[in-house]
Design a protein around this motif. Structure first.
Motif, PDB file in Angstrom:
ATOM      1  N   GLU A  86     -49.506  14.117   0.104  1.00 49.52           N
ATOM      2  CA  GLU A  86     -48.300  14.475   0.839  1.00 49.52           C
ATOM      3  C   GLU A  86     -48.462  14.112   2.305  1.00 49.52           C
ATOM      4  N   PHE A  87     -47.408  13.594   2.888  1.00 50.00           N
ATOM      5  CA  PHE A  87     -47.435  13.282   4.315  1.00 50.00           C
ATOM      6  C   PHE A  87     -46.009  13.331   4.840  1.00 50.00           C
ATOM      7  N   LEU A  88     -45.892  13.386   6.161  1.00 54.15           N
ATOM      8  CA  LEU A  88     -44.580  13.492   6.794  1.00 54.15           C
ATOM      9  C   LEU A  88     -44.061  12.119   7.187  1.00 54.15           C
ATOM     10  N   VAL A  89     -42.757  11.951   7.073  1.00 51.81           N
ATOM     11  CA  VAL A  89     -42.113  10.743   7.587  1.00 51.81           C
ATOM     12  C   VAL A  89     -40.918  11.160   8.437  1.00 51.81           C
ATOM     13  N   SER A  90     -40.597  10.327   9.434  1.00 52.67           N
ATOM     14  CA  SER A  90     -39.362  10.478  10.207  1.00 52.67           C
ATOM     15  C   SER A  90     -38.584   9.187  10.011  1.00 52.67           C
ATOM     16  N   GLU A  91     -37.533   9.253   9.228  1.00 46.24           N
ATOM     17  CA  GLU A  91     -36.812   8.032   8.878  1.00 46.24           C
ATOM     18  C   GLU A  91     -35.301   8.260   8.943  1.00 46.24           C
ATOM     19  N   ARG A  92     -34.582   7.178   9.184  1.00 45.63           N
ATOM     20  CA  ARG A  92     -33.117   7.208   9.061  1.00 45.63           C
ATOM     21  C   ARG A  92     -32.647   5.871   8.537  1.00 45.63           C
ATOM     22  N   GLU A  93     -31.673   5.952   7.645  1.00 42.12           N
ATOM     23  CA  GLU A  93     -31.112   4.716   7.097  1.00 42.12           C
ATOM     24  C   GLU A  93     -29.850   4.330   7.858  1.00 42.12           C
ATOM     25  N   PHE A  94     -29.741   3.044   8.152  1.00 40.89           N
ATOM     26  CA  PHE A  94     -28.551   2.480   8.788  1.00 40.89           C
ATOM     27  C   PHE A  94     -27.903   1.507   7.809  1.00 40.89           C
ATOM     28  N   GLU A  95     -26.600   1.478   7.793  1.00 39.82           N
ATOM     29  CA  GLU A  95     -25.887   0.455   7.025  1.00 39.82           C
ATOM     30  C   GLU A  95     -25.571  -0.697   7.959  1.00 39.82           C
ATOM     31  N   VAL A  96     -26.109  -1.859   7.660  1.00 36.59           N
ATOM     32  CA  VAL A  96     -25.951  -3.039   8.506  1.00 36.59           C
ATOM     33  C   VAL A  96     -25.506  -4.204   7.632  1.00 36.59           C
TER      34      VAL A  96
ATOM     35  N   GLY B 202     -23.589  -4.368   5.175  1.00 40.17           N
ATOM     36  CA  GLY B 202     -23.588  -4.051   3.750  1.00 40.17           C
ATOM     37  C   GLY B 202     -24.955  -3.771   3.168  1.00 40.17           C
ATOM     38  N   GLU B 203     -25.996  -3.814   4.000  1.00 39.60           N
ATOM     39  CA  GLU B 203     -27.338  -3.538   3.509  1.00 39.60           C
ATOM     40  C   GLU B 203     -27.918  -2.314   4.226  1.00 39.60           C
ATOM     41  N   THR B 204     -28.896  -1.700   3.575  1.00 40.00           N
ATOM     42  CA  THR B 204     -29.532  -0.533   4.174  1.00 40.00           C
ATOM     43  C   THR B 204     -30.763  -0.957   4.955  1.00 40.00           C
ATOM     44  N   VAL B 205     -30.800  -0.559   6.212  1.00 40.28           N
ATOM     45  CA  VAL B 205     -31.976  -0.800   7.056  1.00 40.28           C
ATOM     46  C   VAL B 205     -32.617   0.551   7.317  1.00 40.28           C
ATOM     47  N   THR B 206     -33.881   0.678   6.959  1.00 36.14           N
ATOM     48  CA  THR B 206     -34.571   1.951   7.158  1.00 36.14           C
ATOM     49  C   THR B 206     -35.379   1.906   8.447  1.00 36.14           C
ATOM     50  N   TYR B 207     -34.984   2.748   9.380  1.00 43.23           N
ATOM     51  CA  TYR B 207     -35.782   2.935  10.598  1.00 43.23           C
ATOM     52  C   TYR B 207     -36.813   4.015  10.326  1.00 43.23           C
ATOM     53  N   SER B 208     -38.043   3.746  10.716  1.00 42.89           N
ATOM     54  CA  SER B 208     -39.110   4.727  10.554  1.00 42.89           C
ATOM     55  C   SER B 208     -39.924   4.784  11.835  1.00 42.89           C
TER      56      SER B 208
END
Ligand code: FES
Length: 288
Positions: A96-106, A108-114
């Protein structure tokens, strides 16, 4: 030709010469579709691993890849924050570990910022990089702002929060290096309040009318660069020096008078050309 530096610079220097002869100008062209794979090795342990990220294109020099962009958010008072999503627990391989992520729609595709985009060059060991570190997301000015290079910072109080209104010269600011009117720059820190210098995360921020223009046609820029503000973590992807922008006249010798320039081995990054690349994010120690 001898390569005394022991870095893969020779071909880059050739390309640099070609670029100068060709007069490669500061271009607003985005190439976010371009993906280059620098490595596919996945480190052991939780966190880190191979991932796509977005950053300022490496134009020249031995740096292997772009310098990571920090998506920006503004609070109601115009104070500037680097996006730090709420941490979530993830499990991989029983770890188990922590992530800080947000998905953007760009487009028509999903870009995951981490926030794992910043786990390189030792930053992965910094307290502020931990997703749940006791730090806010505000950008703060350096304790000693570089007023010799950026005279507009003369009245800035070291350590104070950056605010969009501080960048009111952004349409025409310039100094003795390069062209005026490209953007108003600042250096600062992120998630490093009350931490010792060796734990300080350096950042570079610029407000630019050119970024505002790009935001009209680029969905990623529109969502991550409010009010023409763009930011990058201040760690060269070569050997981790802190690069600069319009702070060294010698940058003109490398066609970098209007770009981010790393004086250690002359790598050049274009803050107006955001590309998508892949790299291996290093695991944080507590996850390793
Ligand atoms: S070019 Fe070598 S550390 Fe930046």
């Amino acid at each position: 030709m001898a390569n005394d530096d022991n870095y893969p610079v020779e071909s880059d220097r050739r390309r640099f010469v070609k670029g100068v002869v060709g007069g490669a100008a500061l271009s607003g062209v985005l190439t976010t579709g371009a993906v280059s794979v620098t490595s596919l090795t996945t480190p052991s342990g939780g966190g880190g691993g191979t991932m796509n990220y977005r950053g300022a294109n490496r134009d020249l020099g031995p740096a292997p890849r772009s310098i990571p962009q920090i998506p920006i958010e503004l609070d109601d008072d115009g104070n500037i924050m680097g996006l730090w999503p709420e941490p979530e627990t993830r499990e991989e391989g029983g770890v188990e570990f922590l992530v800080s992520e947000r998905e953007f729609e760009v487009d028509g595709e999903t870009v995951t910022y981490s926030t794992e985009w910043f786990q390189y060059c030792g930053l992965q060991t910094f307290q502020g990089i931990e997703p749940d570190a006791d730090q806010d997301a505000y950008f703060r000015y350096d304790d000693a702002p570089p007023t010799n290079d950026y005279p507009w910072m003369e009245n800035i109080i070291g350590g104070s929060q950056m605010n969009v209104d501080d960048f009111d010269q952004y349409e025409d600011w310039g100094n003795d290096i390069g062209d005026a009117g490209i953007g108003q720059p600042a250096t600062g820190t992120w998630r490093s309040e009350d931490l010792p210098p060796e734990q300080t995360i350096p950042i570079f921020v610029m407000r630019s009318a050119l970024i505002e223009e790009l935001a009209e046609e680029d969905e990623w820029i529109a969502q991550t660069c409010p009010e023409g503000l763009i930011a990058f973590v201040g760690k060269c992807t070569h050997f981790c020096c802190v690069p600069n922008y319009k702070q060294l006249g010698e940058s003109a010798n490398f066609g970098a008078e209007n770009k981010i320039y790393c004086q250690c081995h002359q790598s050049v990054y274009d803050p107006l050309n955001i590309v998508e690349e892949q790299f291996v994010s290093l695991p944080r120690p507590e996850d390793g």
